[in-house]
Structure formats: structure tokens, C-alpha cells
Write a protein that holds these residues in place. Structure first.
Motif, PDB file in Angstrom:
ATOM      1  N   MET A   1       0.837  -1.181   0.000  1.00  0.00           N
ATOM      2  CA  MET A   1       0.000   0.000   0.000  1.00  0.00           C
ATOM      3  C   MET A   1       0.889   1.254   0.000  1.00  0.00           C
ATOM      4  O   MET A   1       1.893   1.312   0.696  1.00  0.00           O
ATOM      5  N   ARG A   2       0.497   2.246  -0.757  1.00  0.00           N
ATOM      6  CA  ARG A   2       1.242   3.501  -0.827  1.00  0.00           C
ATOM      7  C   ARG A   2       1.045   4.313   0.442  1.00  0.00           C
ATOM      8  O   ARG A   2      -0.052   4.424   0.947  1.00  0.00           O
ATOM      9  N   LYS A   3       2.124   4.900   0.917  1.00  0.00           N
ATOM     10  CA  LYS A   3       2.040   5.740   2.111  1.00  0.00           C
ATOM     11  C   LYS A   3       2.638   7.100   1.788  1.00  0.00           C
ATOM     12  O   LYS A   3       3.845   7.258   1.695  1.00  0.00           O
ATOM     13  N   TRP A   4       1.779   8.073   1.576  1.00  0.00           N
ATOM     14  CA  TRP A   4       2.204   9.437   1.304  1.00  0.00           C
ATOM     15  C   TRP A   4       2.392  10.178   2.616  1.00  0.00           C
ATOM     16  O   TRP A   4       1.724   9.899   3.595  1.00  0.00           O
ATOM     17  N   SER A   5       3.272  11.147   2.597  1.00  0.00           N
ATOM     18  CA  SER A   5       3.427  12.021   3.758  1.00  0.00           C
ATOM     19  C   SER A   5       2.217  12.939   3.840  1.00  0.00           C
ATOM     20  O   SER A   5       1.426  13.025   2.909  1.00  0.00           O
ATOM     21  N   SER A   6       2.115  13.658   4.925  1.00  0.00           N
ATOM     22  CA  SER A   6       1.117  14.721   4.989  1.00  0.00           C
ATOM     23  C   SER A   6       1.711  15.938   4.282  1.00  0.00           C
ATOM     24  O   SER A   6       2.930  16.031   4.112  1.00  0.00           O
ATOM     25  N   PRO A   7       0.883  16.890   3.842  1.00  0.00           N
ATOM     26  CA  PRO A   7       1.425  18.081   3.169  1.00  0.00           C
ATOM     27  C   PRO A   7       2.335  18.877   4.103  1.00  0.00           C
ATOM     28  O   PRO A   7       1.979  19.144   5.246  1.00  0.00           O
ATOM     29  N   LEU A   8       3.515  19.221   3.598  1.00  0.00           N
ATOM     30  CA  LEU A   8       4.481  19.998   4.373  1.00  0.00           C
ATOM     31  C   LEU A   8       4.652  21.371   3.742  1.00  0.00           C
ATOM     32  O   LEU A   8       4.915  21.476   2.551  1.00  0.00           O
ATOM     33  N   PRO A   9       4.530  22.443   4.536  1.00  0.00           N
ATOM     34  CA  PRO A   9       4.764  23.780   3.985  1.00  0.00           C
ATOM     35  C   PRO A   9       6.257  23.962   3.706  1.00  0.00           C
ATOM     36  O   PRO A   9       7.098  23.275   4.287  1.00  0.00           O
ATOM     37  N   PHE A  10       6.590  24.880   2.825  1.00  0.00           N
ATOM     38  CA  PHE A  10       7.987  25.120   2.455  1.00  0.00           C
ATOM     39  C   PHE A  10       8.677  26.004   3.502  1.00  0.00           C
ATOM     40  O   PHE A  10       8.877  27.197   3.300  1.00  0.00           O
ATOM     41  N   THR A  11       9.041  25.382   4.630  1.00  0.00           N
ATOM     42  CA  THR A  11       9.764  26.071   5.697  1.00  0.00           C
ATOM     43  C   THR A  11      11.017  25.268   6.037  1.00  0.00           C
ATOM     44  O   THR A  11      11.104  24.070   5.739  1.00  0.00           O
ATOM     45  N   ALA A  12      11.984  25.911   6.669  1.00  0.00           N
ATOM     46  CA  ALA A  12      13.211  25.229   7.086  1.00  0.00           C
ATOM     47  C   ALA A  12      12.887  24.105   8.067  1.00  0.00           C
ATOM     48  O   ALA A  12      13.506  23.036   8.032  1.00  0.00           O
ATOM     49  N   MET A  13      11.916  24.321   8.929  1.00  0.00           N
ATOM     50  CA  MET A  13      11.544  23.298   9.906  1.00  0.00           C
ATOM     51  C   MET A  13      10.977  22.054   9.199  1.00  0.00           C
ATOM     52  O   MET A  13      11.289  20.922   9.572  1.00  0.00           O
TER      53      MET A  13
END
Length: 101
Positions: A1-13
Motif C-alpha cells: 500500500m502507498r504511504k504518502w506524507s502529509s502536506p508539508l509547507p515550504f519552511t526550514a523546519m
């Protein structure tokens, strides 16, 4: 089964949370709308791709990506091709930055 990450904003953190491994990534127009796909691509380093996109000047993007999703895969190019085909089959077109123009 595919496991995608959650959406991440474009920040250094957020960059620290992206693995330095091969895989497929999706650029989203909106962090809260997973259907706002701008691009589907592969990379040998997901963290490298994230960093490059995050640091690119805003003027280089007609529509600036707001979030990054990823899927780790050793066959990143093959998976990206498959995801693009699935997207095109569902939507009838390619994402904005995969259009070839």
C-alpha cells in the motif's frame, strides 16, 4: 500500500522532516487542498528537491507551490510515471508544471 506524507509547507523546519532518500514528490498549490496538484516528479533525494524548491526565487513560479507531499520509493522514476498516468486518467490533463510548456 502507498504511504504518502502529509502536506508539508515550504519552511526550514519542514525540510528537516523530509528524508534524504529517493522517491516521488507532489507540489501543491494549497497546503489544505490535496487536489491542488501543480507537479508530480521524482528525485533521488526528496530533501534535496524540497530544499531546491524552497530556496528558488518566487519570481520563477507563476503559481508558487505552498506544500510538498512525498512518497519514498527506490524506483522513483517508474513510480512518478505511474502517478502521472493515474492523475491524467482521473483529471483528463497533466498537472500545470508537468504540461510540457
Amino acid at each position: 500500500m502507498r504511504k504518502w506524507s502529509s502536506p508539508l509547507p515550504f519552511t526550514a523546519m519542514s525540510e528537516r522532516r523530509v528524508p534524504d532518500r529517493p522517491g516521488v514528490y507532489v507540489l501543491l498549490r494549497s497546503e489544505t487542498d490535496p487536489s491542488s496538484v501543480l507537479k508530480i516528479a521524482s528525485s533521488r533525494s526528496l530533501r534535496g528537491a524540497f530544499s531546491q524548491i524552497r530556496l528558488e526565487p518566487e519570481a520563477n513560479w507563476p503559481v508558487r507551490p505552498a506544500a510538498f507531499l512525498y512518497f519514498e520509493s527506490l524506483s522513483e522514476s517508474e513510480q512518478a510515471t505511474r502517478f502521472l498516468a493515474e492523475y491524467r486518467d482521473r483529471r483528463g490533463e497533466r498537472p500545470m508544471y508537468n504540461s510540457g510548456f
